[in-house]
Enzyme design. Structure first.
Site, PDB file in Angstrom:
ATOM      1  N   ASN A  36       0.827  -1.186   0.089  1.00 49.86           N
ATOM      2  CA  ASN A  36      -0.012   0.002   0.201  1.00 49.86           C
ATOM      3  C   ASN A  36       0.933   1.428  -0.133  1.00 49.86           C
ATOM      4  OD1 ASN A  36      -2.487  -1.540   0.190  1.00 49.86           O
ATOM      5  ND2 ASN A  36      -2.866  -1.280   2.313  1.00 49.86           N
ATOM      6  N   ARG A  91     -10.810  -4.214 -14.527  1.00 49.42           N
ATOM      7  CA  ARG A  91      -9.587  -5.101 -14.292  1.00 49.42           C
ATOM      8  C   ARG A  91     -10.053  -6.454 -14.392  1.00 49.42           C
ATOM      9  NH1 ARG A  91      -6.168  -1.747 -11.383  1.00 49.42           N
ATOM     10  NH2 ARG A  91      -7.213  -0.095  -9.713  1.00 49.42           N
ATOM     11  N   HIS A 114     -15.305   3.340 -14.811  1.00 46.33           N
ATOM     12  CA  HIS A 114     -15.295   2.606 -13.554  1.00 46.33           C
ATOM     13  C   HIS A 114     -16.380   1.472 -13.326  1.00 46.33           C
ATOM     14  CE1 HIS A 114     -14.553   1.922  -9.018  1.00 46.33           C
ATOM     15  NE2 HIS A 114     -13.507   1.550  -9.348  1.00 46.33           N
ATOM     16  N   TYR A 162     -12.101  -9.905  -2.276  1.00 44.53           N
ATOM     17  CA  TYR A 162     -12.879  -8.653  -1.832  1.00 44.53           C
ATOM     18  C   TYR A 162     -14.394  -8.939  -1.809  1.00 44.53           C
ATOM     19  CZ  TYR A 162      -8.870  -6.179  -4.213  1.00 44.53           C
ATOM     20  OH  TYR A 162      -7.552  -5.851  -4.610  1.00 44.53           O
ATOM     21  N   ARG A 171     -14.427   2.042   4.536  1.00 43.24           N
ATOM     22  CA  ARG A 171     -13.153   1.233   4.860  1.00 43.24           C
ATOM     23  C   ARG A 171     -11.854   2.064   4.885  1.00 43.24           C
ATOM     24  NH1 ARG A 171     -11.628  -1.354  -0.048  1.00 43.24           N
ATOM     25  NH2 ARG A 171      -9.928   0.255  -0.213  1.00 43.24           N
ATOM     26  N   HIS A 225     -14.972  -3.983   0.097  1.00 47.74           N
ATOM     27  CA  HIS A 225     -15.163  -3.344  -1.418  1.00 47.74           C
ATOM     28  C   HIS A 225     -16.498  -2.962  -2.076  1.00 47.74           C
ATOM     29  CE1 HIS A 225     -14.278  -2.873  -5.886  1.00 47.74           C
ATOM     30  NE2 HIS A 225     -13.092  -2.334  -5.385  1.00 47.74           N
TER      31      HIS A 225
END
Length: 717
Positions: free
Chosen positions: A57, A404, A464, A497, A593, A621
C-alpha cells in the site's frame, strides 16, 4: 441516540476545521492494516500477509499520491485542500505521521514476528548465522543461478550514475583498488526475476534432530556475501542495501492523442525508469558519503529518505503464504453456490432438468438475484452468466465493461467464443486502470483480434462502472439481462474482496444499460435515466437529493436515517450535506473502509454521525447506500464511492434495488457490520480510530465470520 440540536448560528461547512486531510486519513487506514500484523489474535502467516499489504500500500501511495504532491510543491502551487493544508504542509505532515509507523512495522517484524516464525519452524536466517554446510550450498547456488544474472555497474567519470528501475532493490558497493588504494562505487541490482527468499534443501534444514518447515535466507544477503566474484581483484570495503520509489502516475494527454492505446503504451515504458524518484529507503549503517551521493544523484532531499532497520521491502513476505501450514492461516473459504443456482450446478441432477431449467436466464426471469462475493461463488454466478450467454444460441449480443480482470478468467475466453459464435460483442476496456494498464492492453488486443468490438472509454473520463448487458431472443420478444455490481470482473479478487451484484431482467434496467452503453461506445450523451444513477451525469445531484429528502422527513418530525457503506468518503459537497442532515436529526451510520474526510462527533455539526471501518481477511469493497425514506426504504448498490473523482471524472453506475427480499438482505448485511466488535474500528472526532472490543460477557462478533456462517447455513438448506 439521535440528537437534535437547534443551531444558534449559521455554520459555514466550507471551513477547514470540518474536514480531515485525504492523505493523512489514508495513512490512518494503512495504520489499521498494520494493526492486523501486530494483533496476536491474527494467525501468524496472516500477520506476515498484512505486513506485506501495508508495505505494498505504501509503495502505491508514494508512486501516486506523494508524487502528485511533490509535483505541486515543485510547481510552487499553494492551493489549499479542504482541510486547509498547502502541498508543502501536506508533505511535512505525511512524513511526520508515517515515519513512526514504518519504524514500528520493521521493529515488530524483527523483534516479534521473526522469533515467532522460528518457534513454528520457519527460519529466515542471517547469512552470517548459517552453518558451514549451509554456506557452502548457498555459494554454489550463487555461482550457478544468481551470478550469471547480475550486472555490476561502476560509477565514475566514464560511467555515469546508472538509471534504476522503480521499486528496485540495490546494493551500493564500495570497492578499493589494491594497488592505488583508490575507492570506487558500484551498484548491483538485486534481480527481481529470482525468488526473494532462498530456501535451503531439506537435509540442511534439520535442527535439533527435527526438520523445519522452511529455512532460508534473503537473496540480497547471498549476493552481498559473494561480491568478490563480481569484483575480482578488488577489495570489498563495504556494501549497503537501498531501494527507490519513482513517480508512476501516467500522464496521457487524451485529447491530443491520435491513438489512446499507443499513447498509454508509450507512457508505460516511462513508468519503470522515467518518473522522478520520490522515496529512498536505506539501512541506518549506510555512511554519510554514500547517502549524500544517492540523494544528490536522485535529486532528493533528506525528508525523502527513510531509514529501515532490518529487511527492506517487506512486501515480499507475501510469499510465505504459500507454505502448506493451514494451522497458521485463516480457515479456508470457498464461496458457496447461491441457493437459486445450485440445481444446475449439481451434475448428478442435471440430467433430470429441462433445457430451460439448466440455464441461468430462467432463474433471473423468476426474480432478481443478489450475489454477495466472496461469500457466494463468483464463478458459479456472474462468470456463469457470461459463459452461458456466450454459448446460448438465443443470445444475440453481449456488452460489458472491463476495468480489471485476470489472465485465467473464463470471461475473456467466453467473450471471444461469443464473437466466434456470431454474436455481437462489445467490450469497453479501461486502459487507464492504474497499474493494470499493461494487462488491459493485452486483453484488448486479444479481444480485438477475435472480432470483439473493443472501445477504450471516453476522453477525460475513466470508465469504472461494472456492468454487463445480454440481449436474448425469446420467442417473438427481445429480453435484456443485466448485471450491475460493485466489483471488478476478476475471479481472483472476487475471492478476496467483498462485493455485491444484481442480476436482473427488469425492462427499465435493460433500457438504461442500453442507453449507457450507447453513451460509452458512440456519440450519445444521455442526460436522463429511468433508474440508474450515472456519473458524471446525474449521480451527484441524485445522492444529494436523497440525503436532503431524509432532512425533510426529520424536520417534519419523522425518522430520518442513512446507512452508507463505501471505500472512501472525500467529496466536500456531500460531506456538507451530511452535516446538514446530522443537524436536522438524521441518524447517519457510515461504514468507510479507507479514506474518510468527514469529522464525526462535532458539537452542533455531526453529533448524529457514526463512522466505522472494517479491516479483516477480506477487503471490504462493496458500496451499499440505504435511505430510510419514511419507512419506504430505498437501497442502491454500484461502483461509486463518494469522492470527486467518482462523481465528476469517472463513468459510474449505481442502481436501486426493488425486490423486497433483496432489500432486507442488504439491510441485514449493513446491520451485521454495524454490530461488529472484532474487526470494526470507530472513528473519533480527532481523526483517530479505536478498535472495538467485546464488553465483558459479550460474544465476539466478526461481521465477516458471521456472513460466512450465514451463507454456509443458507446454502445447506
Amino acid at each position: 441516540m439521535t440528537k437534535t440540536k437547534k443551531v444558534s448560528k449559521a455554520i459555514n461547512f466550507s471551513e477547514s476545521q470540518y474536514y480531515f486531510n485525504r492523505e493523512l486519513s489514508w495513512l490512518e487506514f494503512n495504520r489499521r492494516v498494520l494493526h492486523e500484523s501486530l494483533d496476536i489474535r491474527t494467525p501468524l502467516l496472516e500477520r506476515l500477509k498484512f505486513a506485506a499489504i501495508f508495505s505494498s500500500n505504501l509503495d502505491e501511495f508514494f508512486m501516486v499520491r506523494v508524487a502528485i504532491i511533490k509535483e505541486q510543491v515543485a510547481a510552487e502551487l499553494s492551493r489549499r485542500t479542504p482541510d486547509g493544508l498547502t502541498p508543502q504542509e501536506q508533505l511535512e505532515a505525511i512524513y511526520q505521521q508515517l515515519r513512526p509507523m514504518v519504524i514500528e512495522q520493521h521493529r515488530y517484524f524483527e523483534k516479534v514476528l521473526c522469533p515467532e516464525m522460528a518457534t513454528h519452524g520457519i527460519h529466515l536466517l542471517n547469512y552470517i548465522d548459517t552453518t558451514p554446510e549451509q554456506r557452502s550450498y548457498l555459494q554454489q547456488l550463487f555461482k550457478k543461478q544468481i551470478f550469471p544474472v547480475l550486472t555490476p555497474l561502476a560509477v565514475d567519470p566514464s560511467h555515469p550514475f546508472p538509471l534504476m528501475a522503480n521499486l528496485s532493490l540495490n546494493l551500493a558497493v564500495v570497492v578499493k583498488a589494491p594497488d592505488t588504494g583508490e575507492e570506487k562505487f558500484a551498484r548491483v541490482k538485486v534481480p527481481n526475476i529470482l525468488p526473494r527468499f532462498i530456501p535451503l534443501p531439506q537435509e540442511l534444514q534439520i535442527q535439533n534432530g527435527k526438520l523445519n518447515h522452511w529455512t532460508g535466507v534473503s537473496i540480497e544477503q547471498v549476493i552481498a556475501h559473494n561480491l568478490d566474484a563480481l569484483f575480482p581483484g578488488m577489495i570489498i570495503n563495504e556494501y549497503h542495501l537501498f531501494r527507490l520509489t519513482r513517480d508512476a502516475d501516467l500522464e496521457v494527454a487524451e485529447q491530443e492523442a491520435d491513438d489512446l492505446l499507443l499513447a498509454i503504451q508509450q507512457e508505460l515504458r516511462k513508468r519503470h525508469f522515467g518518473g522522478s524518484v520520490v522515496r529512498l529507503e536505506i539501512q541506518p549503517s549506510m555512511p554519510k558519503s554514500v547517502r549524500q551521493m544517492l540523494i544528490a544523484e536522485m535529486a532528493l532531499i533528506e525528508s525523502d529518505v527513510y531509514e529501515i532497520d532490518g529487511l527492506l521491502n517487506l512486501k515480499d513476505l507475501m510469499s510465505f503464504m504459500a507454505l502448506p501450514l493451514p494451522e497458521l492461516k485463516d480457515p479456508g473459504w470457498t464461496g458457496v453456490i447461491p441457493p437459486r443456482l445450485q440445481h444446475f450446478h449439481q451434475k448428478n441432477k442435471v440430467a433430470n432438468l429441462s433445457d430451460e431449467e439448466k440455464d441461468i436466464f430462467s432463474v433471473i426471469q423468476q426474480k432478481d438475484l443478489l450475489v454477495h462475493h466472496p461469500y457466494e461463488s463468483f464463478s458459479a454466478s456472474v462468470e456463469q452468466f457470461i459463459v452461458q450467454a456466450a454459448h446460448d444460441p438465443h443470445v444475440l449480443a453481449i456488452k460489458m465493461t472491463l476495468y480489471r480482470t485476470s489472465g485465467d478468467s473464463e470471461i475473456v475466453s467466453s467473450l471471444i467464443a461469443a464473437a466466434e459464435n456470431g454474436k455481437q460483442v462489445a467490450v469497453l476496456v479501461e486502459l487507464k486502470a492504474r497499474f493494470d494498464e499493461e494487462n488491459n492492453i493485452t486483453w484488448a488486443n486479444k479481444l480485438e483480434k477475435s472480432g470483439v468490438h473493443v472501445v477504450y472509454g471516453l476522453a477525460g473520463l475513466k470508465t469504472h462502472t461494472k456492468i454487463v448487458l445480454v440481449v436474448r431472443q425469446e420467442g417473438d420478444e427481445i429480453r435484456r439481462y443485466v448485471h450491475v455490481g460493485t466489483g471488478n470482473y476478476n475471479p481472483k479478487t472476487a475471492k478476496l474482496y467483498t462485493d455485491v451484484g444484481l442480476l436482473s431482467c427488469r425492462e427499465d434496467l435493460g433500457a438504461d444499460l442500453t442507453d449507457l452503453f450507447n453513451y460509452l461506445t458512440g456519440y450519445s450523451y444521455q442526460e436522463s435515466y429511468r433508474k440508474l444513477l450515472v456519473s458524471p451525469i446525474n449521480m451527484r445531484d441524485r445522492i444529494i437529493a436523497l440525503i436532503q429528502r431524509e432532512i425533510e422527513h426529520s424536520k417534519n418530525g419523522k425518522k430520518g436515517q442513512i446507512i452508507a457503506k463505501m471505500n472512501s468518503l472525500v467529496d466536500p459537497q456531500i460531506i456538507a450535506t451530511l452535516y446538514a442532515a446530522s443537524q436536522a436529526g438524521v441518524q447517519i451510520d457510515l461504514i468507510v473502509r479507507g479514506v474518510c474526510c468527514l469529522r464525526p462527533g462535532v458539537a452542533e455539526v455531526s453529533e448524529n454521525i457514526r463512522i466505522i471501518s472494517i479491516i479483516g481477511r477480506f477487503l471490504e469493497h462493496s458500496r451499499i447506500f440505504h435511505f430510510y425514506n419514511d419507512g419506504q426504504s430505498e437501497v442502491y448498490i454500484g461502483s461509486a464511492d463518494w469522492m470527486p473523482r467518482n462523481l465528476d471524472r469517472r463513468v459510474e453506475a449505481v442502481i436501486p434495488v426493488e425486490d423486497a427480499e433483496i432489500l432486507q438482505n442488504l439491510h441485514n448485511i449493513l446491520e451485521i457490520m454495524l454490530a461488529d466488535n472484532r474487526q470494526a474500528w470507530e472513528m473519533q472526532s480527532d481523526g483517530s480510530y479505536i478498535q472495538r472490543r467485546p464488553d465483558q460477557n459479550e460474544p465476539e462478533r466478526s461481521s465477516q465470520n458471521i456472513l460466512m456462517a450465514m451463507t454456509q447455513q443458507l446454502s445447506s438448506k
